[in-house]
Design a protein around this motif. Structure first.
Motif: not given
Length: 86
Positions: A28-37
């Protein structure tokens, strides 16, 4: 593109061989933007499907660039966590 990014023994190949993209997506520390990427390159099949959904040459180029960006981000994040072997 696949062969350039994920050639056997290369750093990109380690992302899939060691399931590092999936591990990053569960962090969860990577964030939504990175997750989407990162989701576009989670598996070889996911990346292929993403590229096959392109609607023309310009869209394909944009999607290919996104895959490259995702690979670079995944390598950076995995490297920060010490997950990549030298």
């Amino acid at each position: 593109m696949y062969q350039q990014l994920f050639q056997p023994g290369g750093m990109g190949a380690n992302l899939w061989e060691l399931n590092l993209v999936s591990r990053l997506l569960n962090d969860p520390a990577i964030g939504a933007r990175s997750s989407g990427l990162l989701a576009v390159i989670e598996t070889p099949e996911a990346m292929e499907a993403y590229l096959l959904r392109s609607q023309g040459q310009d869209d394909l180029k944009r999607r290919a660039r996104r895959c490259i960006d995702a690979t670079e981000e995944a390598l950076r994040l995995a490297g920060e966590r010490g997950w990549l072997r030298p």
